[in-house]
Design a protein around this motif. Structure first.
Motif, PDB file in Angstrom:
ATOM      1  N   UNK A 137       0.836  -1.203   0.000  1.00  0.00           N
ATOM      2  CA  UNK A 137       0.000   0.000   0.000  1.00  0.00           C
ATOM      3  C   UNK A 137       0.873   1.256   0.000  1.00  0.00           C
ATOM      4  N   UNK A 138       0.389   2.254  -0.723  1.00  0.00           N
ATOM      5  CA  UNK A 138       1.101   3.530  -0.868  1.00  0.00           C
ATOM      6  C   UNK A 138       0.184   4.624  -0.328  1.00  0.00           C
ATOM      7  N   UNK A 139       0.670   5.422   0.598  1.00  0.00           N
ATOM      8  CA  UNK A 139      -0.143   6.469   1.221  1.00  0.00           C
ATOM      9  C   UNK A 139      -0.626   7.486   0.181  1.00  0.00           C
ATOM     10  N   UNK A 140      -1.818   8.026   0.418  1.00  0.00           N
ATOM     11  CA  UNK A 140      -2.426   8.998  -0.512  1.00  0.00           C
ATOM     12  C   UNK A 140      -1.531  10.216  -0.741  1.00  0.00           C
ATOM     13  N   UNK A 141      -0.712  10.581   0.234  1.00  0.00           N
ATOM     14  CA  UNK A 141       0.152  11.755   0.122  1.00  0.00           C
ATOM     15  C   UNK A 141       1.623  11.385   0.008  1.00  0.00           C
ATOM     16  N   UNK A 142       1.897  10.225  -0.578  1.00  0.00           N
ATOM     17  CA  UNK A 142       3.277   9.713  -0.660  1.00  0.00           C
ATOM     18  C   UNK A 142       4.147  10.609  -1.521  1.00  0.00           C
ATOM     19  N   UNK A 143       5.434  10.604  -1.197  1.00  0.00           N
ATOM     20  CA  UNK A 143       6.417  11.305  -2.021  1.00  0.00           C
ATOM     21  C   UNK A 143       6.774  10.448  -3.234  1.00  0.00           C
ATOM     22  N   UNK A 144       7.440  11.054  -4.202  1.00  0.00           N
ATOM     23  CA  UNK A 144       7.872  10.309  -5.387  1.00  0.00           C
ATOM     24  C   UNK A 144       8.823   9.185  -4.999  1.00  0.00           C
ATOM     25  N   UNK A 145       9.688   9.448  -4.027  1.00  0.00           N
ATOM     26  CA  UNK A 145      10.642   8.414  -3.584  1.00  0.00           C
ATOM     27  C   UNK A 145       9.909   7.213  -2.993  1.00  0.00           C
ATOM     28  N   UNK A 146       8.816   7.465  -2.266  1.00  0.00           N
ATOM     29  CA  UNK A 146       8.051   6.369  -1.668  1.00  0.00           C
ATOM     30  C   UNK A 146       7.396   5.516  -2.742  1.00  0.00           C
ATOM     31  N   UNK A 147       6.816   6.161  -3.757  1.00  0.00           N
ATOM     32  CA  UNK A 147       6.206   5.412  -4.862  1.00  0.00           C
ATOM     33  C   UNK A 147       7.268   4.592  -5.583  1.00  0.00           C
ATOM     34  N   UNK A 148       8.446   5.190  -5.818  1.00  0.00           N
ATOM     35  CA  UNK A 148       9.525   4.479  -6.495  1.00  0.00           C
ATOM     36  C   UNK A 148       9.960   3.264  -5.681  1.00  0.00           C
ATOM     37  N   UNK A 149      10.074   3.424  -4.376  1.00  0.00           N
ATOM     38  CA  UNK A 149      10.483   2.315  -3.515  1.00  0.00           C
ATOM     39  C   UNK A 149       9.464   1.172  -3.575  1.00  0.00           C
ATOM     40  N   UNK A 150       8.161   1.525  -3.615  1.00  0.00           N
ATOM     41  CA  UNK A 150       7.127   0.486  -3.681  1.00  0.00           C
ATOM     42  C   UNK A 150       7.222  -0.297  -4.982  1.00  0.00           C
ATOM     43  N   UNK A 151       7.494   0.383  -6.079  1.00  0.00           N
ATOM     44  CA  UNK A 151       7.619  -0.304  -7.370  1.00  0.00           C
ATOM     45  C   UNK A 151       8.879  -1.164  -7.410  1.00  0.00           C
ATOM     46  N   UNK A 152       9.976  -0.634  -6.870  1.00  0.00           N
ATOM     47  CA  UNK A 152      11.220  -1.414  -6.852  1.00  0.00           C
ATOM     48  C   UNK A 152      11.110  -2.631  -5.942  1.00  0.00           C
ATOM     49  N   UNK A 153      10.097  -2.658  -5.062  1.00  0.00           N
ATOM     50  CA  UNK A 153       9.896  -3.800  -4.198  1.00  0.00           C
ATOM     51  C   UNK A 153       9.170  -4.952  -4.864  1.00  0.00           C
ATOM     52  N   UNK A 154       8.706  -4.789  -6.111  1.00  0.00           N
ATOM     53  CA  UNK A 154       8.077  -5.894  -6.831  1.00  0.00           C
ATOM     54  C   UNK A 154       9.091  -7.022  -7.030  1.00  0.00           C
TER      55      UNK A 154
END
Length: 968
Positions: A137-154
């Protein structure tokens, strides 16, 4: 080590570049084709691969850019001849290469944008799914770095495969990099079910001024409830609303207390949840407690006003060629059309109203039309059996003498009118003439009626008594009975014409200010009272009469809110406690009333009545009653909380990578990199020797050989072709700046140019790169244009050495070019003056120059220069030591010159450039050497005499300092 000799002449093949269009290309994306500094951008409209291919091919072939015009685009096909979703770009000239880059969007890596849409999320989280793998899950107010980290975690991907940019809360742009770079990837999906932010709409029903009885209704989306008691409870209101088909069952919830003491809150839920719904509309006209009334205290009007059908007044806003309107008194608008020319005194010049300007029946209106022949103005086409009166102010400005028509009944140009009014500018008299039994009769005034003055003219027609009466400025003309009305010319019998326009028949030029039309025969005494306030009054009936007065009352002691005042269909909201001056301002804000047309007194509300008197344009008129609506004072609805939909999310592709490949490489007789162009049938490689000789075949393409370092490169004088491309390509009908490689880029330990006897080449462009080179130039061809050196060299190694014995050489010749040379040796073979010419551009880094002849031009710094013959011109840079043993040195630089040593018959000149110069010291070692600074450009000249003392060789323009280094 292999030796190669250039022979050229290989067969020519046209280059073909193939671009693959992805299947998921979208309308609205931008495809860019770039050649050199020219870019063709195409915003896609097609939604299929085939449509996009067709669209791009058409756009390329339609381009008029000369770089693109050398290449033809076509739809690619597979081995079966079927379209395969590619575009082939083919050079029109076999053997002439091109370089093109193609992209969709702003790069070659796929980019997808993630957006949280709809209503802004206020909490919660979302997930992204890519190739069947879902992120945490990615928070509604996530930073770009957080979104990138979530994708790299696939599981199938890692760090570097995604690059995410954007603000916290998005939108976020995901660029597919690393192992996903340059790949047309699948579209990510987003799950926003975990986001929060939806809000139900809440509306409030209130009774701010406590009604005492009656009922009200509520309407929603076009349906209206039954009557609801003024003191209904929240439950009763909810039941009434749920009876509407536009409000589904359980879609509203009413809370609060009982009206009027407590507001009722209506929450929209169920089928209407999370929706910004329409405001409930309340109708409270049947409630009691606060009332507003309007009474006509004084009726407005006058006898003449009641008789006036139309009047026309000039408001000063019409311009030449414009049109205006007749203002109606009691019927509908009609038009005045014609060339209405504004003049300085603010009146209408009707000079250009035209012949055949005919309108409708007088009782239905009046129209003045423009026509083709400028004879005179026409008013009306009216029934001769009906009475009428026409009143107008006019001013004649005629300059010619004699009698001219003011107006006439009938056409004075083709027959005798039934009646007419003439004005004689020579006497200032008016003449009235008319037909009656027994002949044509005329009467002349005895009053002075000067030119260029305003006059009031009345025409009163009474068919019952067969009379026509005319009044000018109160002086009467009157026919007796027996007036003959009618004409044999049917087309003109009903026209009344004003003769204050231009033309060959009626040319008493003039102006009209105001015009009144009455469908009755007034008496002359009534008519003369029409404008009793004087010329240009712009008011078509008597000032005598009464102004309308209306009284606005507000009862019931309201304590808040506003009322609605309406007049002639326009409304304005007015506070319940407005003062008289405030009400006047609100009423004048209505275009149906306007500024200066009401006078409001008494007040303020609610305790005191408001009195409205109609003045100005409404003076002495019987006007409509002002309407007052007090329903909003009694009950109203308001949006307490706006309904908000649930947050959504989208993923869209903004950049789709393209696959681009060279299907057929360029090949031809002018390519360095084609093996067939060398006698060895192989392209020169590192440590080889290459000879360019005995040929006139140009070397133009395949010039980037920067990975090769030759042992020796020989360009002999027997080669008369060109090496490299000019800066401007002039092959086609339109020239353009050359974007291909212009220099042969190749390393060479030793470079020889001009060996053997021959005419040589007029263009040799070589970039030696970072390889240390020793060059020997023994001759060159002629300049191609008389200015540009035929030999142009570049190279960056700090130990490069260039020896020039004969010929014309340029080093870093063009702007922005750079080159490094440790030592230049400039000599001569036959003529110490003219054998060699060397030009060093501003981008040249120089250390030592040893010069025994020729002409040298410097535009950058040097460490040392030694000259024993020839001429040196220095235009820029700082210079440490200049040793001039003979010849001439012209110093035109403003850079610091640390020291000059003069000996022999050397000549040092500063006079070619008058700018101030910084010269530390000049050491003069011979009496034969000379110094010229007659312009006095050296700031503080210091000359040290060494074993010499002839001061006549010092041509100085100001005082200088002499020092003596040895006994003279």
């Amino acid at each position: 080590m292999t030796s190669h000799i250039w022979i050229g002449g290989a067969p020519a093949k046209a280059k073909v570049e193939t671009v693959s269009i992805p299947t998921d290309v979208e309308a609205g994306q931008i495809v860019s084709f770039t050649i050199g500094n020219k870019t063709l951008e195409v915003t896609l409209t097609g939604t299929t691969q085939a449509a996009v291919v067709s669209e791009l091919v058409a756009a390329w072939n339609a381009s008029t850019e000369p770089e693109l015009a050398e290449i033809t685009a076509s739809a690619g096909v597979d081995s079966n001849g079927d379209a395969d979703g590619t575009i082939d770009l083919t050079s029109d000239t076999a053997g002439k290469p091109f370089a093109v880059t193609v992209a969709i969007g702003s790069g070659n890596n796929e980019k997808q944008v993630v957006t949280l849409g709809g209503t802004a999320a206020t909490g919660g989280a979302f997930t992204l799914t890519f190739n069947s793998e879902t992120t945490t899950t990615i928070s509604y107010n996530a930073s770009a770095a957080t979104v990138q980290s979530a994708l790299e975690g696939l599981a199938s991907y890692s760090s570097g495969d995604f690059t995410v940019t954007g603000d916290a809360g998005g939108p976020w742009t995901v660029e597919f990099t690393g192992t996903l770079a340059g790949i047309n990837v699948s579209l990510m999906t987003i799950n926003t079910s975990g986001l929060t932010g939806a809000v139900n709409e809440v509306q409030t029903i209130s009774s701010p001024n406590n009604p005492t009885g009656g009922t009200f209704t509520l309407s929603f989306r076009g349906e209206t409830t039954g009557n609801i008691a003024y003191n209904a409870s929240a439950a009763t209101i909810q039941s009434s609303l749920e009876s509407l088909s536009t409000i589904p069952t359980s879609s509203v919830s009413c809370s609060g207390g009982t009206l009027p003491g407590t507001d009722v809150a209506v929450t929209f839920q169920g089928a209407l949840a999370e929706t910004d719904v329409e405001l409930l509309v309340v109708n409270s006209e049947n409630l009691t407690g606060v009332n507003g009334t309007v009474t006509e205290t004084t009726a407005g009007g006058s006898a003449l006003a009641e008789k006036c059908n139309y009047y026309w007044t000039f408001d000063g806003t019409w311009t030449e060629g414009g049109s205006g309107t007749l203002s109606p008194y009691s019927t509908t608008y009609d038009e005045i059309v014609g060339n209405l020319n504004y003049v300085a005194d603010g009146k209408i010049d009707v000079f250009s109203w035209a012949y055949y300007g005919v309108g409708g029946v007088i009782n239905d209106g009046i129209k003045i039309d423009g026509g083709a022949t400028l004879y005179y103005s026409a008013i009306g086409a009216f029934d001769e059996d009906e009475p009428f009166t026409i009143s107008l102010f006019f001013k004649s400005t005629q300059t010619s003498t004699g009698s001219k028509y003011v107006f006439s009944k009938g056409d004075p140009g083709s027959y005798t009118p039934d009646y007419y009014l003439l004005y004689d500018s020579s006497t200032g008299y008016f003449t009235f003439a008319y037909q009656k039994s027994g002949g044509f009769h005329s009467v002349t005034t005895t009053i002075a009626a000067p030119t260029n003055a305003w006059h009031h003219v009345l025409c009163v027609y009474d068919p019952d008594n067969s009379t026509i009466k005319i009044s000018v400025d109160g002086a009467a003309f009157e026919s007796t009975t027996g007036l003959t009305i009618g004409s044999t010319t049917a087309s003109t019998v009903k026209r009344l014409r004003f003769g204050i326009g231009g033309g060959s028949y009626i040319n008493a030029n003039g102006f009209i200010d105001c015009l009144g039309i009455f469908p009755s025969a007034l008496s002359l005494s009534e008519g003369n009272d029409l404008y009793n306030s004087g010329n240009g009054q712009d008011y078509p009936f008597a000032a005598s009469g009464t102004n309308e007065v209306q009284t606005l009352s507000l009862t019931g002691s309201p304590t808040s809110g506003s009322v609605i005042l309406s007049f002639q269909g326009e409304s304005v909201e007015v506070p319940y406690n407005a003062t008289a001056s405030e009400v006047e301002g609100y009423l004048e804000s209505l275009s149906s009333i306007g500024i200066g047309n009401v006078n409001v007194t008494s007040g303020a509300w609610p305790g005191t009545d408001i009195v409205v008197e109609f003045i100005g344009a409404f003076a002495i008129l019987d006007v409509e009653l002002i309407e007052i609506d007090t329903s909003s004072l009694i009950m109203k609805t308001a949006e307490t909380t706006k309904g908000v939909t649930a947050p959504t999310g989208t993923v869209a592709t903004t950049v789709t990578p393209l696959t681009q490949s060279t299907t057929t490489p360029n090949s031809g007789p002018n390519n360095w990199d084609v093996a067939a162009n060398w006698d060895s049938n192989s392209v020169p490689a590192s440590s080889d020797i290459a000879y360019i000789s005995d040929s006139d075949i140009d070397i133009l393409y395949g010039l980037d050989q920067s990975a090769v370092t030759l042992a020796e490169l020989h360009v002999e004088s027997t080669f008369t072709g060109s090496i490299g491309l000019p800066r401007k390509n002039t092959d086609g009908t339109s020239s353009y700046s050359e974007y291909r490689e212009q220099y042969l880029k190749i390393g060479a330990t030793e470079l020889f140019i001009g060996e053997k006897n021959g005419d040589g080449s007029d263009r040799i462009k070589i970039n030696l790169g970072s390889v240390q080179t020793t060059a020997l130039i023994v001759d060159s061809g002629d300049s191609p244009d008389g200015n540009t050196p035929p030999i142009l060299l570049l190279g960056s190694h700090a130990s490069n050495v260039i020896n020039v014995n004969r010929g014309f050489l340029g080093i870093a010749y063009y702007p922005t070019e750079t080159a490094t040379v440790a030592t230049i040796r400039q000599a001569f073979i036959d003529d110490a003056t003219d054998d060699t010419t060397v030009y060093c551009g501003a981008g040249t880094t120089l250390t030592n120059i040893i010069k025994s002849g020729g002409e040298l031009t410097l535009n950058s710094n040097t460490t040392s220069l030694e000259q024993t013959a020839g001429t040196t011109n220095i235009y820029d840079g700082a210079h440490t030591v200049l040793n001039v043993l003979a010849g001439t040195l012209n110093y035109n630089s403003t850079g610091t010159l640390s020291a000059v040593n003069l000996s022999g018959d050397a000549v040092l000149t500063f006079d070619q450039d008058r700018r101030p110069k910084d010269v530390t010291i000049i050491n003069k070692f011979s009496d034969d050497s000379e110094i010229y600074d007659e312009s006095g450009s050296i700031a503080s000249p210091v000359i040290d005499l060494e074993n010499c003392g002839d001061l006549s060789t010092l041509h100085m323009g100001k005082d200088f300092k002499l020092t003596f280094g040895a006994t003279t």
